[in-house]
Enzyme design. Structure first.
Site, short mmCIF file in Angstrom:
data_model
loop_
_atom_site.label_atom_id
_atom_site.label_comp_id
_atom_site.label_asym_id
_atom_site.label_seq_id
_atom_site.Cartn_x
_atom_site.Cartn_y
_atom_site.Cartn_z
N GLU A 760 0.88 -1.18 0.00
CA GLU A 760 0.00 0.00 0.00
C GLU A 760 0.91 1.21 0.00
O GLU A 760 1.64 1.43 0.96
CB GLU A 760 -0.85 0.02 1.28
CG GLU A 760 -1.96 -1.00 1.32
CD GLU A 760 -2.94 -0.80 0.20
OE1 GLU A 760 -3.10 0.35 -0.28
OE2 GLU A 760 -3.54 -1.80 -0.22
N CYS A 794 -2.10 8.66 3.72
CA CYS A 794 -1.92 8.25 2.31
C CYS A 794 -3.07 8.80 1.48
O CYS A 794 -2.91 9.13 0.31
CB CYS A 794 -1.92 6.74 2.15
SG CYS A 794 -1.25 5.86 3.52
#
Ligand SMILES: Cc1cc2nc3c(=O)[nH]c(=O)nc-3n(C[C@H](O)[C@H](O)[C@H](O)COP(=O)(O)OP(=O)(O)OC[C@H]3O[C@@H](n4cnc5c(N)ncnc54)[C@H](O)[C@@H]3O)c2cc1C
Length: 1001
Positions: A760, A794
């Site tokens: 990720e 993120c």
């Protein structure tokens, strides 16, 4: 007063049946009284019905039920159309809304000429839009074309707004009010929830100007009321505190409450000098305590002695309502004045329910069934009639509610009724003109820009099935239903909550993917004592020593040795231990929050959300594993059994980032553990203590020490882990560059099998806003997405793309909202933007920020230390942003109307694919973005951060990650290997099952 406040706290989220049991006796009517109430209500209903038949908006909303496509289309058209400045988008919006619904089917259904004509307009509009090249109509209107439709829709929407607004200016509204013979008005200067200090000041000036204008006018009915007749006989003003301060929030109470007290005092003094009343409106439930502090301070001010005009609204749908009435009575007694209490049912019901669910709070602050609110209203009304220091103002459009008050009040006229402008017409005329009662009309004043939030509340109220005004416009609704006794209904149901509105803890009880699990509990940070206690605990926590380094190779050896035993542990057992970890996290929440604040520099709301997410991961993956890891029989020829099974892979290395040092760290661990893999868990070097505490909790919850091992350290330890050939899988969250390095490392050893690598990584996340979007909503969501957590998520917003026509106004509001942000220490409850994770990150971000100084659109001050000042940076085009800047730096550029598809493609071309946002009221725009955007998580009309486990599985594509998504139904699969077993059941001697078939089966 202190006692009433304590009772408010006790009632706030108390069980609904308990609260109602205390209210019911006051609302129950004896048989005789009930007959009398019904008899009083019938003529009121007749009056309402007569007026409703001429009220076209009511008929219109009746005709187009809010739940239908047409109703939804109308609502969004009404909400958005008037703010769209450019014809291209206006036409898209019309096409979108008219095109969605089946207007033709509704044609001729209504007996209202206006409704039918309006429907004709919509049918014609749709026909022209659908087939612009053909038809007589087209030829007829060819010279006017779409501009004609645009003007017609604008006129219709303006008309709809005007039904609920008394005037664009206070003078216009005063003129209108004076023509309502026998009625007085309470004017409200439209505008609420200011987002900037200049906006708040603008609203303050408008209120002040209105008070002076009302005072000058000396209008309204004089001398017919009761106790504070001087005030009740005159027009008055209603004030929304949220319009006067952009940070009217519990966390900012220490600054906002004194400021608002001063502003409210100034307005109250002006109202007192003008000889008029001033009522503070009731808003969202989390603001109630602050509003009482402000009202209490104003009431106690010696400069306002002798003025009986101070008023407050009380929302009966709130469980605290009866205690608030007691508080108002006590306030009146303590300050020697009569407090005008406006009793309403409450206008924010749906948003309160949603907020409580989203925050996972213990219970709702309001009732979940409509009759419960009615009962509460009636009980409060009765208490008000008996309170000597309260001047009652009963605000309702419900004939039965009015009739009950009339029954209880008898001959008294020492109170007033209130209704909203545009609603409840016909209800009070006879009472006012022939029976000596007093009614005040709540009268919004303002232009269309400020109307929209108010208009939506009114349309919802008029259109909701549970609403009395909606029911009355329904010719098929039997009068007996309208007159049904709410107290009897509540008594029958035992006051139980609505079954379709589960408590937040039970929201996922029926989740299909997992078969049900408990939701993580939230913490009510809008409750000041709770917030203060949490902040104090977080501040006093002493950070423990960082965990010691370990020998990586030896740890992998231990994991390898533990693997067979853990794999052989039944999944039910593993899941139970992971769930026990979830429970342990829940019990340890205060300490974990302290660690998150101190070690990871998280703000309190971020820390609470992170602990919740970690708990949810444990429960979600545990419940999922139970389902997924069951053997799956497969079809095949007779005499053979086939079965598919998931099996663990072996030791997994999990490498977590510092920005979610608990949730992501434990999410990776929980997924690997519950599927039967031993875990070597490496936290980020910045946040080893949180990880150590989480691992200790996991061990205490029954995960064996060799099955979950903490590997503190930095790049070297991470590298040693992933290069160890005994490691059978890697789950990583962090930068794209590190992900690449790991991928290469995994391939270096030719002898090593190809193992799963779950990565990720980051993204250049964009949000696109068109001119139909509500600027206030865009700005609030941009602020949260770009600057919350100092932009270190993120998912955080890096690039805002605003349609050119509205760019100036949106950016101006955005700058104002940035000015209202507090940059400060993580644990301070007021802090919006904490320091970034460490000095190195701050230096890198600051160097970049300085390098683009010439392009700053706005920046705000930040203290010394590892802070990075939130900054708005202009770029010329999407492609100019090459890199993800992991901090509170937001880039902005514009896009042209009609180029939505190209704009999305330009974002795709950046090569990332994590989150994207769209703000638009055009469903077609959402379809376009959905079809084109290459991102893992698309958010429409909301912020782009805060993915919830099991609700928004999170993860990107392209350079943003490999998938599967964390917190989603497929994630666990990446931690497993698949095996099938086929057994020839005939080889041992014949196909017994085939030969045993029943003849007539
Ligand atoms: C003069 C005036 C001033 C007002 N000022 C305010 C104010 O300051 N703050 C504010 O919030 N509102 C205010 N309102 C709006 C007011 O809350 C609504 O108009 C009112 O709730 C409508 O109630 P009713 O008796 O007319 O209609 P009814 O149809 O009898 O009641 C509708 C109300 O019931 C409640 N309700 C609906 N469904 C449910 C459910 N499932 N469970 C529980 N309750 C439910 C909601 O409150 C809904 O508005 C004001 C209204 C008036 C007339």
């Amino acid at each position: 007063m202190i006692e009433a406040r304590a009772r408010m706290r006790a009632l706030h989220r108390a069980p609904e049946p308990e609260v109602l049991a205390a209210l019911l006796p006051a609302a129950l009517l004896g048989e005789e009284q009930r007959h009398s109430v019904v008899a009083r209500a019938r003529p009121l209903i007749a009056g309402l019905k007569a007026a409703a038949s001429s009220g076209w908006v009511n008929r219109f909303l009746q005709h187009y039920q809010l739940g239908s496509d047409e109703g939804t289309a109308l609502l969004s058209l009404a909400e958005a159309f008037l703010r769209v400045p450019d014809p291209v988008t206006a036409d898209l919006l019309i096409r979108d809304k008219l095109g969605q619904a089946d207007w033709k089917a509704k044609l001729g259904d209504s007996d209202s000429l206006l409704v039918n004509s309006a429907t004709w307009g919509l049918v014609m509009g749709k026909a022209m839009l659908a087939d612009p090249q053909a038809g007589v109509l087209k030829r007829l209107l060819s010279r006017t074309g779409e501009p004609f439709i645009r003007q017609a829709v604008a006129a219709a929407m303006r008309l709809m707004g005007e039904v609920f607004v008394m005037g664009r200016t206070i003078d216009e509204a005063l003129g209108f009010a004076d023509r309502q013979k026998g009625f007085t008005a309470s004017f409200d200067m439209l505008g609420e929830a200011a987002h900037t200090f200049p906006d708040a000041m603008g609203y303050f000036d408008a209120y002040l100007g209105a008070i002076e204008a009302i005072g000058r006018k000396r209008g309204g009915r004089r001398g017919g009321g009761g106790g504070n007749d001087n005030i009740s006989g005159r027009h008055s003003i209603s004030v929304k505190l949220s319009a006067l301060h952009p940070r009217y929030e519990t966390a900012h109470a220490s600054a906002a409450v004194p400021t608002l007290t001063e502003l409210a005092m100034t307005l109250a003094q002006a109202a007192a000098s003008a000889g008029i009343g001033l009522t503070i409106d009731a808003e969202e439930s989390e603001r109630l305590d602050m509003s009482l502090d402000i009202i209490g301070a104003v009431a106690a001010h010696p400069g306002l002695k002798g003025w009986d005009g101070l008023g407050m609204a009380v929302q009966a749908y709130g469980k605290r309502a009866p205690a608030v009435i007691d508080w108002a009575e006590a306030l009146g007694a303590a300050t020697g004045r009569c407090i005008a209490v406006r009793l309403v049912k409450g206008a924010y019901w749906d948003s309160e329910i949603k907020r409580t669910q989203a925050l996972g709070l213990a219970d709702y602050p309001l009732f979940t069934r409509k009759p419960a609110t009615d009962v509460s209203w009636l009980a409060c009304a009765r208490a008000m009639l008996d309170s000597p220091h309260i001047y009652p103002a009963f605000a309702t459009h419900n004939a039965l509610t009015v009739a009950t008050v009339l029954e209880w009040a008898g001959e008294s006229r020492d109170f007033e009724f209130q209704r909203l402008h545009g609603m409840g017409e016909g209800l009070y005329e006879d009472l006012v003109r022939n029976q000596g009662h007093h009614c005040r009309i709540y009268a919004p004043v303002g232009g269309h820009r400020d109307l929209l939030a108010y208009l939506v509340r009114r349309l919802l109220e008029n259109g909701a099935n549970t609403s009395f005004v909606h029911q009355i416009a329904d010719d098929d609704m039997p009068e007996e239903e309208l007159l049904a006794d709410p107290a009897a209904r509540v008594a029958r149901s035992g006051g139980l909550p609505h079954p379709a509105i589960p408590k937040p803890s039970a929201m996922y009880a029926h989740e299909a993917a997992t078969g049900g699990r408990p939701n993580s509990p939230g913490i009510d940070l809008a409750d000041a004592p709770t917030l203060d206690a949490l902040a104090a605990a977080a501040a006093t926590l002493v950070l423990p020593a960082a965990p010691a380094a370990v020998d990586v190779a030896a740890a992998v050896a231990r994991a390898e040795a533990a693997a067979p035993g853990w794999a052989a542990t039944p999944v039910e057992d593993r899941a139970a231990r992971v769930e026990a970890l979830g429970d342990a996290l829940e019990a340890d929440t205060p300490a974990l929050i302290g660690l998150l604040v101190q070690e990871a520099r998280k703000t309190l709301p971020d820390a609470v959300a992170e602990v919740r997410e970690a708990i949810d991961f444990c429960r979600y993956y545990a419940a999922q594993a139970r389902h997924l890891m069951q053997p799956m029989p497969l079809p095949g020829p007779t005499g053979e059994s086939n079965c598919l099974m998931l099996a663990p892979r072996g030791p997994f290395a999990t490498i977590a980032p510092w920005n979610f040092p608990l949730a992501i760290f434990l999410g990776q661990c929980a997924a690997a553990l519950v599927t039967g893999n031993p875990v070597l868990a490496k936290p980020a070097p910045q946040t080893p203590r949180i990880a150590a505490r989480a691992v200790a909790l996991a061990h205490a919850a029954g995960i064996p020490a060799d099955v979950l091992q903490l590997i503190p350290g930095g790049g070297a330890e991470g590298d040693a882990l992933v290069r160890d050939g005994r490691v059978q899988g890697v789950a990583f969250t962090g930068s794209t560059a590190t992900a690449r390095a790991i991928a290469r490392a995994l391939l270096d050893d030719d002898a090593r099998p190809l193992i799963p690598f779950i990565a990720e990584t980051g993204g250049i996340n964009a949000m696109i806003a068109d001119s139909t979007a509500l600027p206030e909503q865009v700005v609030a969501d941009v602020i949260a997405s770009a600057f919350q957590s100092a932009g270190q998520r993120c998912s955080a917003l890096r690039l805002l793309l605003v349609q050119r026509e509205v760019a100036d106004s949106v950016i101006t509001m955005l700058k104002g909202a940035m000015d209202a942000l507090v940059v400060g220490p993580a644990g301070n409850p007021m802090t919006d933007v904490p320091p970034v994770i460490d000095a190195a990150a701050a230096a890198k971000l600051e160097a970049y920020r300085q390098s683009v100084k010439a392009r700053w659109l706005h920046s705000i001050a930040a203290p010394e230390g590892d802070y990075v000042a939130p900054t708005l940076i202009a770029i010329d085009r999407v492609g100019d942003l090459k890199e993800e800047w992991f901090g509170p730096l937001l880039h902005v550029t514009t896009w042209e109307a009609g180029t939505l598809a190209e704009t999305v493609q330009a974002v795709n071309a950046l090569g990332y694919g994590l989150t994207m946002g769209l703000h638009s009221r055009i469903a077609g725009a959402s379809d376009t973005v959905q079809a084109l955007a290459q991102v893992g998580n698309l958010y429409v009309n909301r912020s782009i951060i805060g993915a919830v486990v099991g609700t928004q599985p999170f993860g990107g594509e392209a350079r943003s990650g490999t998938g599967f998504k964390a917190g989603g139904p497929h994630y666990l699969l990446r931690f497993c290997t698949e095996r099938t077993v086929t057994i020839d059941t005939t080889s041992a001697g014949g196909n017994a099952s085939l030969l045993s078939l029943e003849e007539d089966a």
